[in-house]
Design an enzyme around this catalytic site. Structure first.
Site, PDB file in Angstrom:
ATOM      1  N   LYS A  14       0.836  -1.206   0.000  1.00  0.00           N
ATOM      2  CA  LYS A  14       0.000   0.000   0.000  1.00  0.00           C
ATOM      3  C   LYS A  14       0.873   1.259   0.000  1.00  0.00           C
ATOM      4  O   LYS A  14       0.656   2.173  -0.782  1.00  0.00           O
ATOM      5  CB  LYS A  14      -0.923   0.019   1.233  1.00  0.00           C
ATOM      6  CG  LYS A  14      -1.840  -1.203   1.323  1.00  0.00           C
ATOM      7  CD  LYS A  14      -2.767  -1.139   2.525  1.00  0.00           C
ATOM      8  CE  LYS A  14      -2.051  -1.213   3.858  1.00  0.00           C
ATOM      9  NZ  LYS A  14      -1.321  -2.474   4.103  1.00  0.00           N
ATOM     10  N   ARG A  89      -9.693   0.286   8.686  1.00  0.00           N
ATOM     11  CA  ARG A  89      -9.186  -1.055   8.976  1.00  0.00           C
ATOM     12  C   ARG A  89     -10.276  -1.951   9.550  1.00  0.00           C
ATOM     13  O   ARG A  89     -10.063  -3.136   9.737  1.00  0.00           O
ATOM     14  CB  ARG A  89      -8.125  -0.975  10.068  1.00  0.00           C
ATOM     15  CG  ARG A  89      -6.725  -0.588   9.668  1.00  0.00           C
ATOM     16  CD  ARG A  89      -6.036  -1.711   8.957  1.00  0.00           C
ATOM     17  NE  ARG A  89      -4.686  -1.985   9.386  1.00  0.00           N
ATOM     18  CZ  ARG A  89      -3.635  -1.220   9.203  1.00  0.00           C
ATOM     19  NH1 ARG A  89      -3.750  -0.045   8.661  1.00  0.00           N
ATOM     20  NH2 ARG A  89      -2.445  -1.635   9.585  1.00  0.00           N
ATOM     21  N   ARG A 128      11.586  -6.109   4.612  1.00  0.00           N
ATOM     22  CA  ARG A 128      11.483  -4.641   4.548  1.00  0.00           C
ATOM     23  C   ARG A 128      12.500  -3.982   5.477  1.00  0.00           C
ATOM     24  O   ARG A 128      12.717  -4.408   6.600  1.00  0.00           O
ATOM     25  CB  ARG A 128      10.076  -4.195   4.949  1.00  0.00           C
ATOM     26  CG  ARG A 128       9.971  -2.673   5.055  1.00  0.00           C
ATOM     27  CD  ARG A 128       8.560  -2.161   5.127  1.00  0.00           C
ATOM     28  NE  ARG A 128       7.741  -2.856   6.096  1.00  0.00           N
ATOM     29  CZ  ARG A 128       6.421  -2.761   6.150  1.00  0.00           C
ATOM     30  NH1 ARG A 128       5.786  -2.005   5.283  1.00  0.00           N
ATOM     31  NH2 ARG A 128       5.745  -3.409   7.069  1.00  0.00           N
ATOM     32  N   ARG A 161      11.373  -2.333  11.188  1.00  0.00           N
ATOM     33  CA  ARG A 161      10.285  -1.850  12.044  1.00  0.00           C
ATOM     34  C   ARG A 161      10.034  -2.860  13.148  1.00  0.00           C
ATOM     35  O   ARG A 161      10.062  -4.061  12.921  1.00  0.00           O
ATOM     36  CB  ARG A 161       9.009  -1.679  11.198  1.00  0.00           C
ATOM     37  CG  ARG A 161       8.671  -0.244  10.889  1.00  0.00           C
ATOM     38  CD  ARG A 161       7.607  -0.110   9.841  1.00  0.00           C
ATOM     39  NE  ARG A 161       6.343  -0.746  10.179  1.00  0.00           N
ATOM     40  CZ  ARG A 161       5.264  -0.715   9.402  1.00  0.00           C
ATOM     41  NH1 ARG A 161       5.299  -0.081   8.254  1.00  0.00           N
ATOM     42  NH2 ARG A 161       4.151  -1.312   9.763  1.00  0.00           N
ATOM     43  N   ARG A 172      -0.241  -9.414  13.261  1.00  0.00           N
ATOM     44  CA  ARG A 172      -0.855  -8.432  12.357  1.00  0.00           C
ATOM     45  C   ARG A 172      -1.698  -9.124  11.292  1.00  0.00           C
ATOM     46  O   ARG A 172      -2.778  -8.654  10.937  1.00  0.00           O
ATOM     47  CB  ARG A 172       0.219  -7.559  11.716  1.00  0.00           C
ATOM     48  CG  ARG A 172       0.799  -6.549  12.693  1.00  0.00           C
ATOM     49  CD  ARG A 172       2.118  -6.010  12.217  1.00  0.00           C
ATOM     50  NE  ARG A 172       2.026  -5.251  10.995  1.00  0.00           N
ATOM     51  CZ  ARG A 172       3.051  -5.032  10.173  1.00  0.00           C
ATOM     52  NH1 ARG A 172       4.235  -5.546  10.440  1.00  0.00           N
ATOM     53  NH2 ARG A 172       2.889  -4.318   9.097  1.00  0.00           N
TER      54      ARG A 172
HETATM   55  P1  AP5 Z   1       4.899  -1.586   1.776  1.00  0.00           P
HETATM   56  O1  AP5 Z   1       4.555  -0.738   0.604  1.00  0.00           O
HETATM   57  O2  AP5 Z   1       5.678  -0.971   2.884  1.00  0.00           O
HETATM   58  O3  AP5 Z   1       3.575  -2.329   2.308  1.00  0.00           O
HETATM   59  P2  AP5 Z   1       2.339  -1.775   3.147  1.00  0.00           P
HETATM   60  O4  AP5 Z   1       1.121  -2.437   2.609  1.00  0.00           O
HETATM   61  O5  AP5 Z   1       2.347  -0.276   3.176  1.00  0.00           O
HETATM   62  O6  AP5 Z   1       2.730  -2.403   4.540  1.00  0.00           O
HETATM   63  P3  AP5 Z   1       2.579  -1.921   6.044  1.00  0.00           P
HETATM   64  O7  AP5 Z   1       3.217  -3.006   6.857  1.00  0.00           O
HETATM   65  O8  AP5 Z   1       3.109  -0.528   6.250  1.00  0.00           O
HETATM   66  O9  AP5 Z   1       1.060  -1.961   6.232  1.00  0.00           O
HETATM   67  P4  AP5 Z   1       0.327  -2.194   7.517  1.00  0.00           P
HETATM   68  O10 AP5 Z   1      -1.049  -2.030   7.014  1.00  0.00           O
HETATM   69  O11 AP5 Z   1       0.589  -3.397   8.279  1.00  0.00           O
HETATM   70  O12 AP5 Z   1       0.960  -1.111   8.484  1.00  0.00           O
HETATM   71  P5  AP5 Z   1       0.565   0.378   8.850  1.00  0.00           P
HETATM   72  O13 AP5 Z   1       1.794   1.175   8.798  1.00  0.00           O
HETATM   73  O14 AP5 Z   1      -0.634   0.848   8.105  1.00  0.00           O
HETATM   74  O15 AP5 Z   1       5.694  -2.875   1.208  1.00  0.00           O
HETATM   75  C1  AP5 Z   1       6.189  -3.866   2.076  1.00  0.00           C
HETATM   76  C2  AP5 Z   1       7.555  -4.362   1.559  1.00  0.00           C
HETATM   77  O16 AP5 Z   1       7.371  -4.992   0.291  1.00  0.00           O
HETATM   78  C3  AP5 Z   1       8.590  -3.247   1.329  1.00  0.00           C
HETATM   79  O17 AP5 Z   1       9.868  -3.737   1.637  1.00  0.00           O
HETATM   80  C4  AP5 Z   1       8.485  -2.949  -0.181  1.00  0.00           C
HETATM   81  O18 AP5 Z   1       9.714  -2.487  -0.704  1.00  0.00           O
HETATM   82  C5  AP5 Z   1       8.100  -4.322  -0.733  1.00  0.00           C
HETATM   83  N1  AP5 Z   1       7.213  -4.263  -1.883  1.00  0.00           N
HETATM   84  C6  AP5 Z   1       6.079  -3.521  -1.997  1.00  0.00           C
HETATM   85  N2  AP5 Z   1       5.488  -3.730  -3.177  1.00  0.00           N
HETATM   86  C7  AP5 Z   1       6.266  -4.644  -3.838  1.00  0.00           C
HETATM   87  C8  AP5 Z   1       6.178  -5.260  -5.107  1.00  0.00           C
HETATM   88  N3  AP5 Z   1       5.156  -4.997  -5.939  1.00  0.00           N
HETATM   89  N4  AP5 Z   1       7.137  -6.151  -5.461  1.00  0.00           N
HETATM   90  C9  AP5 Z   1       8.157  -6.443  -4.627  1.00  0.00           C
HETATM   91  N5  AP5 Z   1       8.308  -5.870  -3.398  1.00  0.00           N
HETATM   92  C10 AP5 Z   1       7.357  -4.974  -3.003  1.00  0.00           C
HETATM   93  O19 AP5 Z   1       0.080   0.158  10.372  1.00  0.00           O
HETATM   94  C11 AP5 Z   1       0.987  -0.197  11.395  1.00  0.00           C
HETATM   95  C12 AP5 Z   1       0.224  -0.332  12.693  1.00  0.00           C
HETATM   96  O20 AP5 Z   1      -0.408   0.927  13.042  1.00  0.00           O
HETATM   97  C13 AP5 Z   1      -0.941  -1.329  12.685  1.00  0.00           C
HETATM   98  O21 AP5 Z   1      -0.516  -2.654  12.938  1.00  0.00           O
HETATM   99  C14 AP5 Z   1      -1.829  -0.785  13.819  1.00  0.00           C
HETATM  100  O22 AP5 Z   1      -1.286  -1.087  15.071  1.00  0.00           O
HETATM  101  C15 AP5 Z   1      -1.702   0.718  13.619  1.00  0.00           C
HETATM  102  N6  AP5 Z   1      -2.729   1.237  12.701  1.00  0.00           N
HETATM  103  C16 AP5 Z   1      -2.513   1.859  11.504  1.00  0.00           C
HETATM  104  N7  AP5 Z   1      -3.655   2.211  10.939  1.00  0.00           N
HETATM  105  C17 AP5 Z   1      -4.635   1.790  11.775  1.00  0.00           C
HETATM  106  C18 AP5 Z   1      -6.052   1.846  11.714  1.00  0.00           C
HETATM  107  N8  AP5 Z   1      -6.697   2.417  10.650  1.00  0.00           N
HETATM  108  N9  AP5 Z   1      -6.751   1.310  12.735  1.00  0.00           N
HETATM  109  C19 AP5 Z   1      -6.136   0.755  13.798  1.00  0.00           C
HETATM  110  N10 AP5 Z   1      -4.790   0.667  13.922  1.00  0.00           N
HETATM  111  C20 AP5 Z   1      -4.059   1.191  12.908  1.00  0.00           C
END
Ligand code: AP5
Length: 217
Positions: A14, A89, A128, A161, A172
């Site tokens: 994402k 979410r 990552r 992270r 997660r």
């Molecule tokens: P990346 O693009 O970083 O993936 P992402 O989907 O953004 O992953 P996140 O782990 O950041 O999402 P998440 O939803 O768990 O965490 P968030 O920060 O929102 O890509 C991942 C890896 O793959 C990278 O190394 C990249 O280079 C690689 N990659 C990407 N695309 C690729 C491709 N096409 N081919 C090859 N490699 C690729 O949330 C973190 C925490 O915050 C949650 O666990 C929760 O505690 C809290 N939180 C956040 N939002 C909420 C909410 N709305 N409600 C409640 N709690 C929340």
């Protein structure tokens, strides 16, 4: 106006796609994960409440994140559109978003779901590496920095992270299955859901995302 939500499991890509979409459409990325991580780094009351939950791989309470997003959407840079990454979410978050947008006379135009199988998700998250200073994201094998362990943009040492450690990743993924997966049928019932195969290269996935945004399903 482009009001878009990116859905997908942890590590589905994402954030990677959001960066490209922001550049193409000139709209702000609203990443609740980034906002919460910044609050944790700064030791704010929000960060103190969210930090332990994030470290444990659990979701932060709905009312906290809904409050953050409601305020963020009122800012002037969201006038021409926004890209929500990691929000909503849960179904209550989606309902709260719908209400908040209705109050502003706005709607969501499209919800793009990145579909990536669980094994590939694990490989992406575990490989990552992130820059704690500028937020740039790398992958050990798929998109490594030029110099191992060092951010290309600002020379900062890259980190894993806290919630990207294997046991946290499993938590997660189970939170995603229990609370977030039900959002796909919720948005589909409203005719908003666009599914995209998220397994290709970042550039290939980006082309598919733009295609569904500009060309319908
Ligand atoms: P990346 O693009 O970083 O993936 P992402 O989907 O953004 O992953 P996140 O782990 O950041 O999402 P998440 O939803 O768990 O965490 P968030 O920060 O929102 O890509 C991942 C890896 O793959 C990278 O190394 C990249 O280079 C690689 N990659 C990407 N695309 C690729 C491709 N096409 N081919 C090859 N490699 C690729 O949330 C973190 C925490 O915050 C949650 O666990 C929760 O505690 C809290 N939180 C956040 N939002 C909420 C909410 N709305 N409600 C409640 N709690 C929340």
């Amino acid at each position: 106006m482009v009001n878009v939500i990116l859905l997908g499991a942890p590590g589905a890509g994402k954030g990677t796609q959001a960066k490209r979409l922001v550049e193409k459409y000139g709209i702000p990325q609203i990443s609740t994960g980034d906002i919460l991580r910044e609050a944790v780094r700064n030791g704010t009351p929000l960060g103190l409440q969210a930090g332990p939950l994030m470290s444990a791989g659990k979701l932060v309470p709905d009312d906290l994140v809904v409050g953050i997003v409601r305020e963020r959407l009122k800012q002037a840079d969201c006038g021409a559109g926004f890209l929500l990454d990691g929000f909503p979410r849960t179904v209550p978050q989606a309902e709260a978003l719908e209400r908040a947008l209705a109050e502003m006379g706005r709607v969501v135009d499209a919800v793009v779901e990145l579909e990536v199988p669980a094994d590939l998700i694990r490989a992406r998250v575990l490989g990552r590496r992130s820059c704690p200073s500028c937020g740039a994201v790398y992958h050990l094998t798929d998109s490594p920095p030029s110099q191992p362990g060092i951010c290309d943009r600002d020379g900062t040492a890259l980190i894993t992270r806290d919630d990207d450690r294997p046991e946290k990743v499993e938590k997660r993924l189970s939170e995603f299955a229990a609370l977030t997966r039900s959002l796909s049928p919720w948005f589909d019932a409203r005719g908003l859901l666009r599914r995209v195969d998220g397994t290709g290269s970042p550039e290939g996935v980006f082309r598919s995302v733009v295609q569904v945004l500009e060309g319908g399903r």
